[in-house]
Design a protein around this motif. Structure first.
Motif, PDB file in Angstrom:
ATOM      1  N   ILE A  43     111.202  -1.439 -29.758  1.00 38.94           N
ATOM      2  CA  ILE A  43     112.213  -1.728 -28.722  1.00 38.94           C
ATOM      3  C   ILE A  43     113.547  -2.016 -29.399  1.00 38.94           C
ATOM      4  N   VAL A  44     114.417  -1.018 -29.464  1.00 41.07           N
ATOM      5  CA  VAL A  44     115.656  -1.158 -30.215  1.00 41.07           C
ATOM      6  C   VAL A  44     116.755  -1.861 -29.421  1.00 41.07           C
ATOM      7  N   ASP A  45     116.658  -1.875 -28.084  1.00 40.24           N
ATOM      8  CA  ASP A  45     117.713  -2.514 -27.294  1.00 40.24           C
ATOM      9  C   ASP A  45     117.159  -2.889 -25.929  1.00 40.24           C
ATOM     10  N   ILE A  46     117.661  -3.997 -25.378  1.00 35.87           N
ATOM     11  CA  ILE A  46     117.310  -4.464 -24.034  1.00 35.87           C
ATOM     12  C   ILE A  46     118.604  -4.797 -23.307  1.00 35.87           C
ATOM     13  N   TRP A  54     116.324  -2.712 -18.663  1.00 34.03           N
ATOM     14  CA  TRP A  54     116.243  -1.447 -19.389  1.00 34.03           C
ATOM     15  C   TRP A  54     115.801  -1.736 -20.823  1.00 34.03           C
ATOM     16  N   ALA A  55     114.864  -0.950 -21.325  1.00 36.16           N
ATOM     17  CA  ALA A  55     114.392  -1.088 -22.698  1.00 36.16           C
ATOM     18  C   ALA A  55     114.455   0.277 -23.372  1.00 36.16           C
ATOM     19  N   GLY A  56     115.180   0.339 -24.485  1.00 33.56           N
ATOM     20  CA  GLY A  56     115.311   1.584 -25.221  1.00 33.56           C
ATOM     21  C   GLY A  56     114.342   1.619 -26.387  1.00 33.56           C
ATOM     22  N   THR A  57     113.676   2.754 -26.571  1.00 34.51           N
ATOM     23  CA  THR A  57     112.759   2.937 -27.686  1.00 34.51           C
ATOM     24  C   THR A  57     113.074   4.252 -28.395  1.00 34.51           C
ATOM     25  N   GLY A  58     112.376   4.470 -29.500  1.00 27.46           N
ATOM     26  CA  GLY A  58     112.564   5.714 -30.222  1.00 27.46           C
ATOM     27  C   GLY A  58     112.077   6.928 -29.470  1.00 27.46           C
ATOM     28  N   TYR A  59     111.340   6.722 -28.369  1.00 32.51           N
ATOM     29  CA  TYR A  59     110.842   7.827 -27.559  1.00 32.51           C
ATOM     30  C   TYR A  59     111.673   8.059 -26.310  1.00 32.51           C
ATOM     31  N   GLY A  83     116.707  13.170 -28.202  1.00 25.66           N
ATOM     32  CA  GLY A  83     116.008  12.156 -28.973  1.00 25.66           C
ATOM     33  C   GLY A  83     115.780  10.858 -28.225  1.00 25.66           C
ATOM     34  N   GLY A  84     115.487   9.798 -29.007  1.00 22.61           N
ATOM     35  CA  GLY A  84     115.252   8.478 -28.458  1.00 22.61           C
ATOM     36  C   GLY A  84     116.531   7.673 -28.369  1.00 22.61           C
ATOM     37  N   VAL A  85     116.431   6.474 -27.830  1.00 21.46           N
ATOM     38  CA  VAL A  85     117.605   5.654 -27.541  1.00 21.46           C
ATOM     39  C   VAL A  85     117.992   4.812 -28.747  1.00 21.46           C
ATOM     40  N   SER A  86     119.274   4.858 -29.114  1.00 20.88           N
ATOM     41  CA  SER A  86     119.789   4.043 -30.220  1.00 20.88           C
ATOM     42  C   SER A  86     120.690   2.914 -29.743  1.00 20.88           C
ATOM     43  N   ALA A  87     121.195   2.980 -28.501  1.00 20.47           N
ATOM     44  CA  ALA A  87     122.066   1.923 -27.968  1.00 20.47           C
ATOM     45  C   ALA A  87     122.117   2.039 -26.449  1.00 20.47           C
ATOM     46  N   ILE A  88     122.297   0.883 -25.776  1.00 24.12           N
ATOM     47  CA  ILE A  88     122.463   0.825 -24.322  1.00 24.12           C
ATOM     48  C   ILE A  88     123.607  -0.124 -24.009  1.00 24.12           C
ATOM     49  N   HIS A  89     124.387   0.201 -22.981  1.00 23.90           N
ATOM     50  CA  HIS A  89     125.519  -0.674 -22.629  1.00 23.90           C
ATOM     51  C   HIS A  89     125.907  -0.472 -21.178  1.00 23.90           C
ATOM     52  N   TYR A  90     126.118  -1.596 -20.463  1.00 18.89           N
ATOM     53  CA  TYR A  90     126.678  -1.536 -19.113  1.00 18.89           C
ATOM     54  C   TYR A  90     128.203  -1.617 -19.214  1.00 18.89           C
ATOM     55  N   GLU A 342     108.648  -8.145 -36.981  1.00 23.37           N
ATOM     56  CA  GLU A 342     110.003  -7.640 -36.759  1.00 23.37           C
ATOM     57  C   GLU A 342     110.369  -7.615 -35.278  1.00 23.37           C
ATOM     58  N   PHE A 343     111.469  -8.281 -34.950  1.00 23.78           N
ATOM     59  CA  PHE A 343     112.041  -8.220 -33.606  1.00 23.78           C
ATOM     60  C   PHE A 343     113.431  -7.601 -33.711  1.00 23.78           C
ATOM     61  N   TYR A 344     113.677  -6.592 -32.878  1.00 23.59           N
ATOM     62  CA  TYR A 344     114.934  -5.845 -32.925  1.00 23.59           C
ATOM     63  C   TYR A 344     115.909  -6.244 -31.818  1.00 23.59           C
ATOM     64  N   SER A 345     115.409  -6.759 -30.704  1.00 24.77           N
ATOM     65  CA  SER A 345     116.272  -6.975 -29.546  1.00 24.77           C
ATOM     66  C   SER A 345     115.824  -8.203 -28.771  1.00 24.77           C
ATOM     67  N   VAL A 346     116.777  -8.805 -28.052  1.00 20.36           N
ATOM     68  CA  VAL A 346     116.488  -9.995 -27.269  1.00 20.36           C
ATOM     69  C   VAL A 346     117.553 -10.117 -26.182  1.00 20.36           C
ATOM     70  N   ASN A 347     117.152 -10.627 -25.001  1.00 20.86           N
ATOM     71  CA  ASN A 347     118.118 -10.790 -23.918  1.00 20.86           C
ATOM     72  C   ASN A 347     117.582 -11.831 -22.928  1.00 20.86           C
ATOM     73  N   ILE A 348     118.488 -12.345 -22.098  1.00 17.88           N
ATOM     74  CA  ILE A 348     118.168 -13.363 -21.098  1.00 17.88           C
ATOM     75  C   ILE A 348     118.378 -12.781 -19.714  1.00 17.88           C
ATOM     76  N   GLN A 349     117.392 -12.981 -18.835  1.00 18.17           N
ATOM     77  CA  GLN A 349     117.494 -12.577 -17.439  1.00 18.17           C
ATOM     78  C   GLN A 349     117.553 -13.836 -16.578  1.00 18.17           C
ATOM     79  N   ASN A 350     118.615 -13.968 -15.802  1.00 14.48           N
ATOM     80  CA  ASN A 350     118.729 -15.088 -14.874  1.00 14.48           C
ATOM     81  C   ASN A 350     117.935 -14.777 -13.618  1.00 14.48           C
ATOM     82  N   LEU A 351     117.006 -15.660 -13.256  1.00 11.22           N
ATOM     83  CA  LEU A 351     116.107 -15.412 -12.149  1.00 11.22           C
ATOM     84  C   LEU A 351     116.726 -15.834 -10.827  1.00 11.22           C
ATOM     85  N   THR A 352     116.342 -15.137  -9.764  1.00 13.28           N
ATOM     86  CA  THR A 352     116.946 -15.343  -8.449  1.00 13.28           C
ATOM     87  C   THR A 352     116.763 -16.775  -7.959  1.00 13.28           C
TER      88      THR A 352
END
Length: 478
Positions: A43-46, A54-59, A83-90, A342-352
């Motif tokens: 999981i390269v990006d969240i 959204w979770a990006g992987t090499g696939y 190819g697979g995902v190397s970056a994600i951005h809103y 190895e951890f590649y990505s991390v993010n916080i989701q604010n719950l409703t």
């Protein structure tokens, strides 16, 4: 081509680990066996937008709006980039950008190439493809052109107003004011773009926008611009001073609650540089170094709490000074475990309804917790025997490397299983190991009954599930 290959293999800042152990596979038809499930475990990006994760992987790209109970999968047939995902951005509330990469061979050497970019304004229903920026081979450009997508991989994306910024390593730092129709090369030192062996500060890897300021991480330090890239102030490592720990900056993050910029700073060329996390709360005037020796990849913030995804694990701090490492992660409902550090990505989701959810992406799957890590939910990509019932059980990965993969896993329909027996034999059918079935997801660490790592070769496993035998082979490579 020759110049780029020279950069990759001779620049002192690039050892085998620095460009991160990511594999970008070309998607292949999967007969819908991953439909509804996560596709890809690295999981390269969240990126999170309200209930949408959204979770990006090499696939490829994965999306869930149900906390991982159901996943939508996207690959190059959907988003059109290769190819697979190397970056994600809103870019804004509705516009999601992704960058892609794929593995290839150039000059008889395995390389990675940029597959282009794509964006969607309707949550993935339709996509607009943007070709990986390359230059014509012309001296009239006034800088060294990037004429190939080899090593021209977009590792990060940022946006400031209507400007999209991409950091594309050998392709440099570029911006577009027309949604990727045209691109302009930018350098943070103001000099004409040159190849990496001429000026490593032109190799851009990470990007961040905070409060109107643009931050760019390169192989030669960090650049900060208060005027959307017109000019930059540069911060670099200086021995004995309050500066960043190393000049190769692989990730940037902003913590609003503390008004602090966080940077994953890795050693480049100077002997005094070292890998760690560097942070500043005064716009870069001074820097403080924490977590020395850690190879960090990403940051997330929940008020004053800081999370760091790193090769050495998932770290947490409530004050930015004292750190805690999460223990091994396991989903006790399904038996799924994260078996790699190895951890590649991390993010916080604010719950409703209040509170927050921590998501983290490893080299071995995606996890989340709603209770500070007391309980975890694990999402992993593998073929469920309930979907593909033959064989009744199988082992993966094969080939299996104990030093690289840590474990080979055995998969079977545990929900309907009463009794399981697993034995490993060598090619002469001598018993090597009997796997203890004390878990929903049994695994083999590549050792024999004496606890020694077995020799490279082909091993035969026998899995008995409720009286039904399945035989298979595992190729072990040390």
């Amino acid at each position: 081509m020759r110049q780029i290959l020279f950069i990759i293999f001779t620049a002192g800042l690039l050892n085998a680990q620095l460009l991160i152990d990511r594999t970008y596979e070309l998607a292949v038809p999967n007969d819908d066996i991953f439909s509804g499930y996560l596709y890809g475990n690295g999981i390269v990006d969240i990126v999170i937008n309200n209930t949408m994760v959204w979770a990006g992987t090499g696939y490829g790209l994965n999306k869930t709006t149900s906390a991982g109970q159901y996943w939508e999968n996207y690959d190059q047939e959907n988003y059109l980039a290769k190819g697979g995902v190397s970056a994600i951005h809103y870019m804004d509330e509705n516009t999601l950008w992704i960058a892609t990469a794929f593995d290839t061979v150039a000059a008889e050497t395995e390389m990675t190439a940029g597959g282009g970019l794509s964006y969607t304004r309707d949550a993935g229903a339709t996509w607009t493809f943007v070709r990986q920026p390359v230059d014509p081979n012309s001296d009239t450009l006034g800088y060294s052109p990037t004429t190939t997508n080899i090593s021209n991989i977009t590792y990060d994306i940022a946006s400031l107003d209507s400007t999209i910024w991409i950091t594309s390593w050998a392709g440099g730092l570029r911006k577009s004011n027309d949604m990727g129709k045209t691109w302009e090369v930018v350098t943070i030192d103001g000099r004409p773009f040159r190849a990496a062996n001429d000026n490593v500060i032109h190799l851009a890897f990470s990007a961040l926008v905070e409060n109107g300021n643009l931050w760019i991480g390169t192989a030669g330090g960090i650049g900060r611009s208060a005027n959307n890239g017109e000019s930059f102030e540069v911060f670099s490592h200086k021995a004995g001073e309050e500066t960043i720990s190393g000049n190769f900056v692989v990730a940037l993050g902003y913590q609003p609650a503390a008004n602090t910029i966080w940077a994953a700073t890795i050693e480049a060329n100077a002997e005094s540089e070292y890998r760690a996390v560097s942070k500043t709360s005064n716009g870069g005037a001074t820097w403080q170094v924490v977590l020395p020796g850690i190879f960090a990849h990403n940051f997330a913030f929940d008020g004053n709490i800081v999370y760091v995804a790193a090769d050495e694990g998932l770290f947490k701090s409530e004050d930015g000074e004292n750190w805690y490492t999460f223990p091994p992660i396991k989903d006790y409902d399904t038996g799924d475990e994260i078996l790699r550090n190895e951890f590649y990505s991390v993010n916080i989701q604010n719950l409703t309804g209040g509170g927050s959810r921590l998501w983290a992406g490893s080299s071995d799957g995606l996890v989340y917790t709603d209770d500070n890590g007391f309980t975890w939910h694990v999402n992993r990509s593998y073929v469920r025997t309930s979907i593909r019932p033959e064989p009744k059980a199988y082992a993966y990965p094969s080939p299996f490397s104990p030093s690289r993969h840590s474990y080979a896993r055995f998969e079977f329909d545990f929900e309907n299983t009463q009794k399981v027996d697993i034995k490993i034999f060598d090619f002469a059918m001598d018993l090597v190991k009997k796997i203890q079935i004390d878990d929903l997801k049994p695994k083999w660490d590549g050792t024999n009954e004496a606890g020694d790592i077995v020799a490279s070769g082909v091993y035969i496993y026998r899995v008995e599930v409720d009286g039904q035998l399945t035989w298979g082979k595992i190729a072990v490579i040390n």
